[in-house]
Design an enzyme around this catalytic site. Structure first.
Site, short mmCIF file in Angstrom:
data_model
loop_
_atom_site.label_atom_id
_atom_site.label_comp_id
_atom_site.label_asym_id
_atom_site.label_seq_id
_atom_site.Cartn_x
_atom_site.Cartn_y
_atom_site.Cartn_z
N HIS A 37 2.85 2.11 -3.11
CA HIS A 37 2.35 1.23 -4.17
C HIS A 37 2.28 1.98 -5.49
O HIS A 37 1.98 3.17 -5.53
CB HIS A 37 0.96 0.71 -3.77
CG HIS A 37 0.50 -0.46 -4.56
ND1 HIS A 37 -0.05 -0.31 -5.81
CD2 HIS A 37 0.52 -1.78 -4.31
CE1 HIS A 37 -0.36 -1.51 -6.29
NE2 HIS A 37 -0.02 -2.41 -5.38
N HIS A 49 -0.57 4.33 -6.53
CA HIS A 49 -0.68 5.73 -6.09
C HIS A 49 0.12 6.68 -6.98
O HIS A 49 0.08 7.89 -6.78
CB HIS A 49 -0.21 5.87 -4.64
CG HIS A 49 -1.10 5.17 -3.67
ND1 HIS A 49 -2.29 5.70 -3.23
CD2 HIS A 49 -0.99 3.95 -3.07
CE1 HIS A 49 -2.88 4.84 -2.40
NE2 HIS A 49 -2.10 3.79 -2.28
N LYS A 87 2.53 0.46 4.49
CA LYS A 87 2.69 -0.31 3.26
C LYS A 87 3.64 0.50 2.40
O LYS A 87 3.57 1.73 2.38
CB LYS A 87 1.35 -0.44 2.52
CG LYS A 87 0.30 -1.23 3.28
CD LYS A 87 -0.98 -1.28 2.47
CE LYS A 87 -2.11 -1.89 3.28
NZ LYS A 87 -3.39 -1.86 2.56
#
Length: 546
Positions: free
Chosen positions: A141, A144, A138
């Site tokens: 994001h 984080h 992924k």
């Protein structure tokens, strides 16, 4: 530096109170500068001092403070002593104080504030800090970002204090999501897209397969089977997973470079998939495992034996969970690093998870579980780019850079520089970090681009501007080292910046007599040095031109 004056005050007090100076030094605090009124330089809380020695005297702290003030005498260092509401206030010879602080800043350089007596006797520890921990396959994001900058700050601070720090990025590279992703790629993946824009494509596949699994039980079943194959070590499944992991880590490293963050170790949940089985055997040998009606294997945390509070450590299909792998990771790190403290930087939604992991470690007989600590933080709300709601950190960093470049281009005083993009990103990152660190980490906060880029007020842009254009520093470092909250350092740096800005308007260096100009230049250099030290601890790279 302030500690020399604290010691002078402590020595006077020790003669009157018959206590060693060392026991008094940490009770003497520097008083924050006030624009509205003249304040003392140092203060002692009489209540806290007497509480340790004679609880009865708490009945009249005010009177005790007055009596103590009468017994003390001014000297060449302390020019005034007075009693406040439960406090003793000390004013210091201004010329001595100024010379001493500026000399100490110059001599200590990047160690200024860290050599204070406040840290004397501080045992040096082995500290493990786990932070950032994005999920493989992924894109990085924005969720984080807080873990990354908070963990970086804690690691920087611990390292600056002399502790041996190991920074670990424990990547989410195992678990049921890989069952979904592996199945999704087999159903909807395109090799060309994976090669041209790997994480964007994997993200799209993940979104699509999640939707399909919700509507189609067969897709959900295939995902479970894929993860089960991974757990059993199926070569084809592992090969696909390894490819996803490598592509992800390559992209993450580029993001960390932009953030100025590094790690000593990249590990992941996958490292502990086999050791998880050993954990289950160990739990079983200690009689801690129970099976539920649904077939899941759990540890009873209730203390009453009624399974009212449990932690699932194995699914009914035999696959491991996040908690199982965290138990294995903690034990492995103790074997590897023999840490004195291990700090997990993760959002407050994971509070229960860490409580359970620490509790199970204690139940397994690991006393060192007491040394494990979760530093929780709140969520950021309303982070949007010009294109709408933002999901990926890369988009935020690009937005930070482009907005800051626009701001710099519109300001007449902006200096010409070789790499305006790099400066814009550094200033923009400072703005993001300061907005994040101004309050308690546990608090949620509303993100605002307007506040981020204000060049006035308590902002990161103002901090960078002051650096490009002091004596409480050891105290704020000490406070932050105690509670791991960066807001103490941020507040101090912003106050110092405001005072420096005021001084800059009145204390002109140009056209002043040489001795006056030299003294003023020394002052501004010292301010700049302290600002740089504090900013680096916060994870901000100071800029010299903007």
């Amino acid at each position: 530096m302030a500690c020399a004056f604290r010691r002078s005050i402590a020595c006077q007090l020790s003669r009157v109170l018959a206590l060693p100076p060392e026991s008094l030094i940490k009770s003497i605090s520097a008083v924050p500068v006030s624009k509205k009124e003249e304040v003392a330089d140092f203060q002692l809380s009489v209540g806290s001092l007497l509480e340790d020695n004679n609880p009865q005297s708490q009945l009249d702290v005010q009177d005790q403070a007055r009596r103590l003030a009468e017994k003390l005498k001014c000297d060449s260092v302390v020019t005034a002593i007075s009693a406040g509401p439960g406090t003793l206030n000390f004013k210091i010879n201004r010329e001595l104080l100024t010379k001493a602080v500026l000399q100490q800043v110059t001599e200590d350089g990047s160690k200024y504030g860290l050599k204070s007596e406040l840290f004397s006797g501080l045992p040096l520890r082995r500290v493990v800090v786990e932070f950032s921990s994005p999920n493989v396959a992924k894109k990085f994001h924005v969720g984080h970002l807080r873990s990354t900058i908070i963990g970086n700050f804690i690691a920087n601070l611990k390292e600056a204090l002399g502790h041996q720090v190991t920074r670990i990025n424990y990547i989410g590279d195992w678990g049921m999501q890989f069952g979904l992703l592996g199945t999704g790629f087999q159903l909807f993946g395109y090799e060309e897209k994976l090669q041209s824009n790997p994480l964007q494509h994997l993200f799209e596949v993940y979104v699509q397969v999640n939707k399909e699994a919700t509507d189609d039980k067969n897709v959900a079943k295939l995902a479970h089977e894929f993860f089960h194959r991974l757990e059993l070590g199926d070569v084809q499944a592992l090969s696909l997973w390894q490819r996803f992991r490598n592509l992800s880590v390559e992209e993450y490293i580029q993001i960390y470079k932009r953030l100025g963050v590094y790690f000593d170790e990249y590990s992941g949940e996958s490292f502990y998939r086999e050791k998880s089985r050993d954990i289950l055997k160990l739990l079983d040998s200690k009689g801690l495992l129970q099976k539920t009606i649904t077939g899941n294997v759990v540890v009873d945390l209730s203390g009453t034996g009624d399974l009212s509070s449990v932690c699932t450590v194995m699914r009914n299909d035999g696959t491991s969970l996040y908690a199982t792998r965290d138990l294995a990771a903690a034990i492995d790190r103790m074997d590897k690093y023999n840490f004195d403290t291990m700090i997990y930087v993760a959002d407050k939604g994971q509070k229960r998870h860490f409580q359970q992991v620490f509790q199970i470690l204690k139940m397994m007989g690991y006393e060192w579980a007491e040394r494990c600590q979760h530093v929780p933080f709140g969520i950021v709300k309303g982070m949007k780019t010009r294109r709408g709601d933002v999901t990926f950190l890369e988009d935020v960093l690009n937005e930070v850079q482009s907005r800051m470049l626009q701001n710099m281009a519109s300001i007449k005083t902006t200096k010409k520089m070789e790499n305006p993009q790099e400066t814009a990103e550094r200033v923009g990152l400072a703005a993001l970090i300061i907005q994040d660190f101004k309050g308690l980490l546990l608090s949620d906060y509303q993100f605002s681009w307007d506040r981020v880029f204000q060049s006035r007020g308590d902002t990161g842009v103002f901090l960078q501007y002051t650096h490009a254009r002091l004596y409480r520093f050891d105290e704020v470092l000490y406070k932050s080292s105690q509670d791991l909250q960066p807001k103490h350092i941020v507040g101090y740096l912003l106050t110092l910046s405001h005072l420096a800005a005021m001084a800059h308007k009145t204390l002109h260096v140009k056209d002043s007599p040489p001795d006056v100009a030299g003294a003023r230049l020394h002052l501004f250099k010292a301010v700049r040095s302290v600002l740089a030290n504090g900013m680096k601890l916060l994870g901000i790279t100071p800029v010299c031109r903007m």
